[in-house]
Write a protein that holds these residues in place. Structure first.
Motif, PDB file in Angstrom:
ATOM      1  N   GLY A  85      76.148  14.176  24.989  1.00 42.26           N
ATOM      2  CA  GLY A  85      77.520  13.862  24.258  1.00 42.26           C
ATOM      3  C   GLY A  85      77.368  12.514  24.061  1.00 42.26           C
ATOM      4  N   GLY A  86      76.421  11.617  24.375  1.00 41.86           N
ATOM      5  CA  GLY A  86      76.452  10.272  24.360  1.00 41.86           C
ATOM      6  C   GLY A  86      76.723   9.382  25.400  1.00 41.86           C
ATOM      7  N   ASN A  87      76.463   7.952  25.499  1.00 42.25           N
ATOM      8  CA  ASN A  87      76.364   7.247  26.589  1.00 42.25           C
ATOM      9  C   ASN A  87      77.371   5.938  26.319  1.00 42.25           C
ATOM     10  OD1 ASN A  87      74.531   8.587  27.914  1.00 42.25           O
ATOM     11  ND2 ASN A  87      72.825   7.782  27.067  1.00 42.25           N
ATOM     12  N   GLU A  88      78.402   6.256  25.446  1.00 44.61           N
ATOM     13  CA  GLU A  88      79.317   5.152  25.384  1.00 44.61           C
ATOM     14  C   GLU A  88      80.483   5.173  25.944  1.00 44.61           C
ATOM     15  OE1 GLU A  88      78.529   2.903  23.194  1.00 44.61           O
ATOM     16  OE2 GLU A  88      76.706   3.900  22.843  1.00 44.61           O
ATOM     17  N   MET A  99      79.990  19.104  17.085  1.00 42.21           N
ATOM     18  CA  MET A  99      79.756  20.183  16.271  1.00 42.21           C
ATOM     19  C   MET A  99      80.549  21.360  17.059  1.00 42.21           C
ATOM     20  SD  MET A  99      77.059  18.222  16.298  1.00 42.21           S
ATOM     21  CE  MET A  99      75.563  18.646  16.441  1.00 42.21           C
ATOM     22  N   PRO A 100      81.264  22.361  16.688  1.00 39.77           N
ATOM     23  CA  PRO A 100      81.895  23.284  17.307  1.00 39.77           C
ATOM     24  C   PRO A 100      80.814  24.396  17.477  1.00 39.77           C
ATOM     25  CG  PRO A 100      83.413  22.737  15.474  1.00 39.77           C
ATOM     26  CD  PRO A 100      82.203  22.014  15.473  1.00 39.77           C
ATOM     27  N   TRP A 101      79.932  24.527  16.765  1.00 36.94           N
ATOM     28  CA  TRP A 101      78.763  25.511  17.103  1.00 36.94           C
ATOM     29  C   TRP A 101      77.797  25.055  18.250  1.00 36.94           C
ATOM     30  CZ3 TRP A 101      80.710  23.843  12.382  1.00 36.94           C
ATOM     31  CH2 TRP A 101      79.913  22.771  11.753  1.00 36.94           C
ATOM     32  N   VAL A 102      77.864  23.823  18.790  1.00 40.42           N
ATOM     33  CA  VAL A 102      76.788  23.521  19.946  1.00 40.42           C
ATOM     34  C   VAL A 102      77.726  23.271  21.115  1.00 40.42           C
ATOM     35  CG1 VAL A 102      75.491  22.450  18.064  1.00 40.42           C
ATOM     36  CG2 VAL A 102      76.881  21.032  19.580  1.00 40.42           C
ATOM     37  N   THR A 103      76.898  23.296  22.175  1.00 41.63           N
ATOM     38  CA  THR A 103      77.502  23.036  23.518  1.00 41.63           C
ATOM     39  C   THR A 103      77.356  21.613  23.851  1.00 41.63           C
ATOM     40  OG1 THR A 103      77.043  25.106  24.466  1.00 41.63           O
ATOM     41  CG2 THR A 103      77.537  23.459  26.053  1.00 41.63           C
ATOM     42  N   THR A 104      78.231  20.624  23.846  1.00 34.02           N
ATOM     43  CA  THR A 104      78.366  19.086  24.135  1.00 34.02           C
ATOM     44  C   THR A 104      78.525  18.774  25.601  1.00 34.02           C
ATOM     45  OG1 THR A 104      79.277  18.976  21.945  1.00 34.02           O
ATOM     46  CG2 THR A 104      79.150  17.133  23.226  1.00 34.02           C
ATOM     47  N   VAL A 105      77.420  18.212  25.878  1.00 33.54           N
ATOM     48  CA  VAL A 105      77.351  17.935  27.326  1.00 33.54           C
ATOM     49  C   VAL A 105      77.539  16.454  28.027  1.00 33.54           C
ATOM     50  CG1 VAL A 105      75.702  18.253  29.480  1.00 33.54           C
ATOM     51  CG2 VAL A 105      75.380  19.798  27.410  1.00 33.54           C
ATOM     52  N   GLY A 106      78.315  16.525  28.637  1.00 35.41           N
ATOM     53  CA  GLY A 106      78.524  15.111  29.736  1.00 35.41           C
ATOM     54  C   GLY A 106      77.707  14.710  30.878  1.00 35.41           C
ATOM     55  N   ILE A 302      62.609   7.690  37.163  1.00 36.59           N
ATOM     56  CA  ILE A 302      64.103   8.311  37.504  1.00 36.59           C
ATOM     57  C   ILE A 302      65.195   7.444  36.449  1.00 36.59           C
ATOM     58  CG2 ILE A 302      65.917   7.945  39.302  1.00 36.59           C
ATOM     59  CD1 ILE A 302      63.626   7.655  41.375  1.00 36.59           C
ATOM     60  N   LEU A 303      65.710   8.562  35.707  1.00 36.25           N
ATOM     61  CA  LEU A 303      66.376   7.994  34.453  1.00 36.25           C
ATOM     62  C   LEU A 303      67.925   8.602  34.592  1.00 36.25           C
ATOM     63  CD1 LEU A 303      63.695   9.121  31.975  1.00 36.25           C
ATOM     64  CD2 LEU A 303      64.177   6.692  32.692  1.00 36.25           C
ATOM     65  N   GLN A 304      68.760   8.182  33.545  1.00 35.55           N
ATOM     66  CA  GLN A 304      70.236   8.597  33.828  1.00 35.55           C
ATOM     67  C   GLN A 304      70.637   8.420  32.219  1.00 35.55           C
ATOM     68  OE1 GLN A 304      69.657   6.022  36.595  1.00 35.55           O
ATOM     69  NE2 GLN A 304      68.429   4.957  35.034  1.00 35.55           N
ATOM     70  N   GLY A 305      71.629   9.386  32.011  1.00 41.16           N
ATOM     71  CA  GLY A 305      72.193   9.620  30.635  1.00 41.16           C
ATOM     72  C   GLY A 305      72.611  10.750  30.347  1.00 41.16           C
ATOM     73  N   THR A 306      73.533  11.024  29.269  1.00 42.20           N
ATOM     74  CA  THR A 306      73.641  12.355  28.875  1.00 42.20           C
ATOM     75  C   THR A 306      72.377  13.152  28.345  1.00 42.20           C
ATOM     76  OG1 THR A 306      74.387  11.607  26.747  1.00 42.20           O
ATOM     77  CG2 THR A 306      76.068  12.001  28.458  1.00 42.20           C
ATOM     78  N   SER A 307      71.540  12.192  28.088  1.00 41.47           N
ATOM     79  CA  SER A 307      69.997  12.948  27.506  1.00 41.47           C
ATOM     80  C   SER A 307      69.509  13.562  28.880  1.00 41.47           C
ATOM     81  CB  SER A 307      69.379  11.733  26.970  1.00 41.47           C
ATOM     82  OG  SER A 307      69.554  11.299  25.759  1.00 41.47           O
ATOM     83  N   MET A 308      69.794  13.297  30.049  1.00 41.47           N
ATOM     84  CA  MET A 308      69.351  13.869  31.291  1.00 41.47           C
ATOM     85  C   MET A 308      69.999  15.267  31.526  1.00 41.47           C
ATOM     86  SD  MET A 308      66.669  12.105  32.068  1.00 41.47           S
ATOM     87  CE  MET A 308      66.472  11.704  30.314  1.00 41.47           C
ATOM     88  N   ALA A 309      71.445  15.190  31.199  1.00 43.81           N
ATOM     89  CA  ALA A 309      72.367  16.116  31.496  1.00 43.81           C
ATOM     90  C   ALA A 309      72.214  17.285  30.612  1.00 43.81           C
ATOM     91  CB  ALA A 309      73.726  15.756  31.194  1.00 43.81           C
ATOM     92  N   CYS A 310      71.798  17.280  29.133  1.00 45.11           N
ATOM     93  CA  CYS A 310      71.735  17.966  28.297  1.00 45.11           C
ATOM     94  C   CYS A 310      70.585  19.023  28.576  1.00 45.11           C
ATOM     95  CB  CYS A 310      71.254  17.448  26.719  1.00 45.11           C
ATOM     96  SG  CYS A 310      71.061  18.435  25.533  1.00 45.11           S
ATOM     97  N   PRO A 311      69.408  18.722  29.049  1.00 46.57           N
ATOM     98  CA  PRO A 311      68.319  19.830  29.194  1.00 46.57           C
ATOM     99  C   PRO A 311      68.813  20.664  30.398  1.00 46.57           C
ATOM    100  CG  PRO A 311      67.283  17.490  29.134  1.00 46.57           C
ATOM    101  CD  PRO A 311      68.703  17.354  28.968  1.00 46.57           C
ATOM    102  N   HIS A 312      69.646  20.117  31.338  1.00 46.14           N
ATOM    103  CA  HIS A 312      70.077  21.084  32.508  1.00 46.14           C
ATOM    104  C   HIS A 312      70.996  22.279  31.584  1.00 46.14           C
ATOM    105  CE1 HIS A 312      69.519  17.643  35.060  1.00 46.14           C
ATOM    106  NE2 HIS A 312      69.625  18.479  36.068  1.00 46.14           N
ATOM    107  N   VAL A 313      71.825  21.817  30.866  1.00 41.57           N
ATOM    108  CA  VAL A 313      72.707  23.051  30.151  1.00 41.57           C
ATOM    109  C   VAL A 313      71.675  23.933  29.270  1.00 41.57           C
ATOM    110  CG1 VAL A 313      74.324  23.478  28.565  1.00 41.57           C
ATOM    111  CG2 VAL A 313      74.765  21.678  30.316  1.00 41.57           C
ATOM    112  N   ALA A 314      70.483  23.274  28.825  1.00 45.18           N
ATOM    113  CA  ALA A 314      69.650  24.025  27.843  1.00 45.18           C
ATOM    114  C   ALA A 314      68.912  24.794  28.964  1.00 45.18           C
ATOM    115  CB  ALA A 314      68.948  23.135  27.072  1.00 45.18           C
ATOM    116  N   GLY A 315      68.548  24.532  29.930  1.00 45.63           N
ATOM    117  CA  GLY A 315      67.856  25.475  31.031  1.00 45.63           C
ATOM    118  C   GLY A 315      68.694  26.541  31.340  1.00 45.63           C
ATOM    119  N   ILE A 316      70.213  26.240  31.597  1.00 50.30           N
ATOM    120  CA  ILE A 316      71.006  27.388  31.943  1.00 50.30           C
ATOM    121  C   ILE A 316      71.234  28.422  30.672  1.00 50.30           C
ATOM    122  CG2 ILE A 316      73.373  27.802  32.721  1.00 50.30           C
ATOM    123  CD1 ILE A 316      73.345  25.143  34.036  1.00 50.30           C
TER     124      ILE A 316
END
Length: 490
Positions: A85-88, A99-106, A302-316
């Protein structure tokens, strides 16, 4: 990593097979054309899930967004797409990949703390966080502590004689790595980095000099001490990793917030997932902080960002696809959203990290992911390619613009209740006093047994809006049975 985060690590879906497509280049440049080509190759290879931890810097209409067009193509082929979802954050209207057809992750915080202490000469002790390794030969001892003019740590202002043997408190940098490296080379005893994000501790950097991150509350206490004595001293103590002593998850301060500027009728982000201080695989030839002068190398970071959160949801999503291979991408998203948690590990409402105030759906969407519950959601909100085409038509996109997503001919219908009538697992409404809105939703049972569901309305703004759901009871006969309801806002 250098003695930190010891233990056994495994991913959300550890048996998943990965196909990795390089679409980003020097200086993190990710050209949209390269991203689109990567998606095309993933479709050709027959992947089940796509994880996209990238996005545009500014809001872009869907028909001009190559990420949106590529993700639509993936969904047309039955692929579940998760996007960062971005880091802003904490700015509202900053959410990306709407996009309404994707899952956007915070991104959310976790209950793991890389604990460090600052002990002042007056005996006061304050907590901070640090990635400075316990394996480094470092002896904690009292040293003079200095706060430079305006807190700016830059070699144009600081002189080696001001730094040697001292702990430097920095609330501002021209360049963080340059400032930290200069302090280290000048013989500084340590660095205290002040994070100007309220109650939160900012993204912790893995500096080579002994360093601790602190929040504004601790900074104010240290400044008070510095003013109280002519010879202030302090020492840094790097303690241990602590798990479970803090409230989590909370919405990470940097996690981008809704509502969406591009499609405000669709609530984004969809969900939260762990994104702060995540142990991650790392290319061993790249410096730990992506700075050529950093000599350290490791297979992990050891990293941080929605780029780290997104793969968790992809894994689920991968787990759900394995258990429910016939589910559409929308059904997978629905299962993740409708089973998400609104409470933290203390069974209290999820907070925003920067102020410790209660978070809202603009920050967390449907809540924090819960993989176990997502496996058996009971009911799902499904949507297919035609539903998304109808959405584009309802947005008044031209035939030429819609052809960017699907080839002709196009069968186009307009949602009676507007864009908000997309069969989505959440609701958004823009209305004025005295107006009335009606949105329709259709639920599909994913259980074989008959079930009856009754509505429960939780309305925190009874004095502002009335919410009515009809019918108030839905009875499902079994697997794939569908029932609809209307939600009225007055």
């Amino acid at each position: 990593m250098f003695g930190l985060a010891k233990g056994v690590a495994r991913g959300t879906a550890p048996r998943a097979r990965l196909a990795v497509y390089k679409v980003c280049w020097d200086m993190q440049r990710c050209d949209a054309s390269d991203v689109l080509k990567g998606i095309e190759k993933a479709i050709e290879d027959g992947v089940d899930i796509i994880s996209m931890s990238l996005g545009f810097d500014k809001p872009t209409p869907l028909y001009e967004d190559l990420h949106a067009i590529g993700a639509f193509a993936a969904v047309r082929h039955g692929i579940f797409v998760a996007c960062a979802g971005g880091n802003e954050g904490p700015n509202h209207h900053s959410i990306d990949n709407v996009m309404p057809w994707v899952t956007t992750v915070g991104a959310s915080t976790v209950d793991r703390t890389f604990l460090a202490h600052i002990k002042l000469g007056n005996g006061d002790v304050f907590n901070g966080e640090s990635f400075f390794s316990n394996e480094v030969n470092y002896t904690s001892r009292m040293a003079p502590i200095v706060y430079p003019i305006r807190g700016l740590c830059d070699e144009k202002i600081l002189f080696p004689s001001m730094i040697r043997g001292k702990i430097i408190v920095c609330s501002d940098f021209e360049e963080e790595w340059d400032g930290a490296l200069f302090i280290e080379k000048a013989g500084g005893a340590g660095l205290i980095k002040v994070d100007n994000v309220g109650d939160a501790i900012d993204i912790i950097k893995s500096f080579t000099i002994p360093s601790i991150n602190i929040n504004m509350f601790t900074f104010a206490k240290i400044i008070t001490y510095l003013k109280s004595t002519e010879n202030p001293v302090a020492k840094l103590e790097f303690r241990k990793i602590v798990i479970g002593d803090r409230r989590a998850p909370s919405v990470a301060f940097y996690s981008s917030r809704g509502p969406s500027i591009v499609v405000p009728e669709i609530l984004k982000p969809d969900v939260l997932a762990p994104g702060s201080n995540i142990l991650s695989a790392w290319p061993s030839e790249v410096p730990l902080i992506d700075e050529p002068r950093d000599p350290r190398r490791s297979n992990y970071n050891i990293l941080q960002g929605t780029s780290m959160a997104c793969p968790h949801v992809a894994g689920i999503g991968a787990l759900l696809r394995q258990v429910h291979p016939l589910w559409s991408p929308a059904m997978i998203r629905s299962a993740i959203m409708t089973t998400a948690s609104l409470l933290d590990n203390y069974l209290r409402p999820i907070l925003v990290e920067e102020s410790s105030q209660n978070a809202t759906p603009f920050e967390f969407g449907a809540g924090h992911v819960n993989p176990q519950r997502a496996l058996v959601p009971g009911l799902v909100y499904d949507a297919g390619v035609q539903d998304y085409i109808d959405l584009l038509c309802t947005l008044n996109y031209t035939e030429k613009q819609i052809h960017k997503f699907v080839p002709p001919p196009i069968k186009c219908s307009i949602f009676e209740g507007g864009v908000g009538d997309l069969n989505y697992p959440s609701f958004m409404a823009n209305f004025t006093r005295g107006s009335r809105l009606v949105h329709k939703r259709t639920l599909t049972s994913v259980l074989k047994t008959p079930m009856i569901y009754e509505v429960r309305i939780v309305n925190p703004s009874l004095h502002k809006v009335e919410i009515v759901v009809s019918p108030t009871k839905l009875e499902f006969k079994g697997l794939n049975d569908k029932k609809s309801y209307n939600k009225h806002r007055v």
